[in-house]
Every structure is written in structure tokens, then in C-alpha cells.
Design an enzyme around this catalytic site. Structure first.
Site, short mmCIF file in Angstrom:
data_model
loop_
_atom_site.label_atom_id
_atom_site.label_comp_id
_atom_site.label_asym_id
_atom_site.label_seq_id
_atom_site.Cartn_x
_atom_site.Cartn_y
_atom_site.Cartn_z
N HIS A 1 -0.81 14.28 -19.47
CA HIS A 1 -0.17 15.55 -19.85
C HIS A 1 1.33 15.55 -19.59
O HIS A 1 1.93 16.62 -19.50
CB HIS A 1 -0.84 16.71 -19.10
CG HIS A 1 -2.28 16.89 -19.46
ND1 HIS A 1 -3.18 17.57 -18.67
CD2 HIS A 1 -2.99 16.46 -20.53
CE1 HIS A 1 -4.38 17.56 -19.24
NE2 HIS A 1 -4.29 16.88 -20.36
N ASN B 1 -14.88 16.77 -5.31
CA ASN B 1 -14.35 18.11 -5.59
C ASN B 1 -14.88 19.04 -4.50
O ASN B 1 -15.90 18.76 -3.89
CB ASN B 1 -14.85 18.56 -6.98
CG ASN B 1 -14.05 19.72 -7.53
OD1 ASN B 1 -13.85 20.73 -6.85
ND2 ASN B 1 -13.56 19.59 -8.75
#
Ligand code: BV8
Ligand code: ZN
Length: 243
Positions: free
Chosen positions: A117, A211
Site C-alpha cells: 500500500h 492476532n
């Protein structure tokens, strides 16, 4: 914490790929996008991280990126970033793929980074595409202008924009060829990055997620390790080093 199967796979792996998201920078103090203190809570992606918003109100979009840049200048990589930099030296082929634009993997010493990105420290002219480093631009007005007269934008990928072709191709190739794929600190909601762990799993890799909570892909992969990446990744390195 780590299954024997995972550690065995990792100890014998020649090719390892890792996808990181905003969660790996959370322990450095960088807000994630969708968490309770998330960046998006104050603003919505549609309002800011897209070209139309920039065309409509470049000043607002620059204010948001300058706020994030200032924040990023004040933070440091955390043990999770350093662990991935160390892992890069532990496998014959190690591919670090990040959705993050915060440059912290580079600061932590990772050499080869696929930035899906873009990078918030780089700027690009919307007219001539000239790239400027952050230090090369002054903010006389609130929106920096290129020498050609075009407006400058942060060199990041906005919603609705294509990812850099070479980056996404290399990322998918790494996902298809690796034996072990780690998905670290990402909600796995943003495409096409979120397809990488699934692609790796479909190609036969052992896919593990790190996570603090389960995510959209947890049920499709081999293992979900619940915990902070800054704590888990250094423990993982020690485990791999154990004879
Ligand atoms: C494209 C750069 C197409 C800018 C970003 C409907 C369905 C499917 C897809 C779409 C759809 N509508 C639109 C799309 C496409 C869209 C998309 O995926 N939208 C989603 C939201 C539905 N994608 C795009 O637009 C992409 N381009 O598709 O082009 C195209 C095709 C043809 C022609 C033209 C175009 C472009 C996407 C890139 C957008 N840019 N960022 C900027 O940063 O300002 S996205 C942004 O989200 C960041 O890059 C971020 O990294 C990324 C993903 O978020 P995460 O990293 O996962 O962060 P998040 O906060 O969500 O999660 C953090 C996680 O960490 C959480 O799970 C949390 O539990 C965990 N965590 C927290 N603390 C810790 C932790 N984990 C471990 N340890 C901790 N301590
Ligand atoms: Zn220009």
C-alpha cells in the site's frame, strides 16, 4: 502456545512468507485502522483514503497524513518488527509483505519489504508522477506542489486504486511458493492483500495467524495464535532456535 506441527514446519521450511497489517505497529503506539482507538474511528476511509476525497479537499487529506506522519516520526519499531527482521536471516527464502505505510519494518532492519500500500514517507506528483522524499517538500501552503505545478499526494495506495503491479505479483508468488505463511496483525478485510493467506493455504502452505483476536480468515487457515505480535514473534524465534 505453538503446536509441534507448526514448529516442525518452520524448522524445516526453506521458504517463509509473512503478511503484516496495522496490528504489528500497535505496540509501537501507531493506532490501527479499525480498533477502538482506530484511525478510521475519527475519520472514515471514504472521507480520506481515496482520490475523490483528495480532489475535493486536498487540505483535509494532507492534514490527516501529516498528523499520521508526525505520529510515526515519534514512534519506534517494537520487538515484533525486530523479530521479523531477524527471521529474514533465518530462512533461505523469506518474503515480508506489508500493508502498512509506516516504514517501521525498514527502520527495524528488514531488508526486503514488499509494500503493498505504498509508504507514507514518500510523496508523488499527481500530474507527472515524480516521487519526492518527505524532506524534499516544504509546506508553504497546506498542500505541497510539484515543480511542474501539479499537486503532490502521499505515495500510498488509496481505496479504489490499483496496488503496485510488481508488489502484488511478487506477494502472490511468495504466497503460492512458501511452505509456511504467517498473517500478523491484520483484520484481513482489505483486498487484495487479505487473499494472500488464503492463496497460501490453497497452495499447500501451513498458514498461521498471530492476532489479539480471531479474524475473517481464522477458520480458513491452519492455526490462530491469540496474542500480541510484539510478544509472540520473539518467543517464536526462540522456539525455532531451540535444538
Ligand atoms: C483495489 C493505505 C481495485 C492508505 C490502505 C467489497 C468487497 C471486497 C473488496 C472491496 C469491496 N469494495 C471495495 C473493495 C476493494 C477495497 C477493499 O478491500 N475494501 C474493503 C475495506 C472492503 N480495496 C481496494 O480498494 C484496494 N484496491 O481493490 O483496487 C481496482 C480494480 C481494478 C481497477 C482499479 C481498482 C486498495 C486497498 C488499499 C487501501 N489502502 N492503506 C493509508 O494507509 O492511508 S488500506 C489500510 O487497511 C491500511 O493499509 C491497513 O494496513 C489496511 C488493512 O487494515 P489492517 O492492516 O488489517 O488494520 P486493521 O486496523 O483493520 O486491523 C488491525 C488488526 O491488528 C486487527 O485484527 C487487530 O485485532 C490486530 N491487532 C491489534 N493489536 C495487535 C494486533 N495483532 C497483533 N498484535 C497486536 N498488538
Ligand atoms: Zn509534477
Amino acid at each position: 502456545m505453538f503446536s509441534t506441527k507448526f514448529i516442525e514446519k518452520l524448522k524445516h521450511a526453506q521458504k517463509v512468507a509473512v503478511l503484516t497489517g496495522a496490528g504489528i505497529s500497535a505496540e509501537s503506539g501507531v493506532p490501527t485502522f479499525r480498533g477502538e482507538d482506530g484511525l478510521w474511528n475519527k475519520f472514515r476511509p471514504e472521507e480520506l483514503a481515496n482520490f475523490n476525497a483528495f480532489q475535493k479537499n486536498p487540505k483535509l487529506v494532507w492534514e490527516w497524513y501529516n498528523y499520521r506522519r508526525k505520529l510515526i516520526h515519534e514512534v519506534k519499531p517494537n520487538p515484533g518488527h525486530f523479530a521479523l527482521a531477524e527471521m529474514e536471516q533465518m530462512f533461505p527464502v523469506f518474503t515480508l509483505i506489508t500493508q502498512n505505510v509506516d516504514n517501521l519494518h525498514r527502520v527495524a532492519g528488514s531488508q526486503i519489504i514488499i509494500e503493498l500500500h505504498g509508504n507514507i514517507m514518500r510523496n508523488r506528483c499527481v500530474d507527472c508522477n515524480k516521487i519526492y522524499r518527505e524532506i524534499d517538500i516544504e509546506f508553504e501552503s497546506s498542500v505541497p506542489v510539484c515543480r511542474c505545478g501539479g499537486l503532490m499526494r502521499p505515495d500510498v495506495v488509496w481505496f479504489g486504486e490499483m496496488l503496485p503491479e510488481d508488489a502484488i505479483l511478487c506477494a502472490f508468488q511468495a504466497a503460492q511458493e512458501c511452505e509456511v505463511f504467517l498473517s500478523v496483525g491484520t483484520s484481513a478485510l482489505v483486498q487484495p492483500a487479505a487473499s494472500l493467506p488464503i492463496e497460501a493455504h490453497a497452495s499447500g502452505a501451513f498458514v498461521v495467524e498471530i492476532n489479539v483476536e480471531r479474524t475473517a480468515i481464522s477458520r480458513y487457515i491452519d492455526e490462530s495464535i491469540i496474542g500480541k505480535s510484539g510478544e509472540i514473534l520473539p518467543l517464536l524465534i526462540n522456539k525455532i532456535k531451540e535444538k
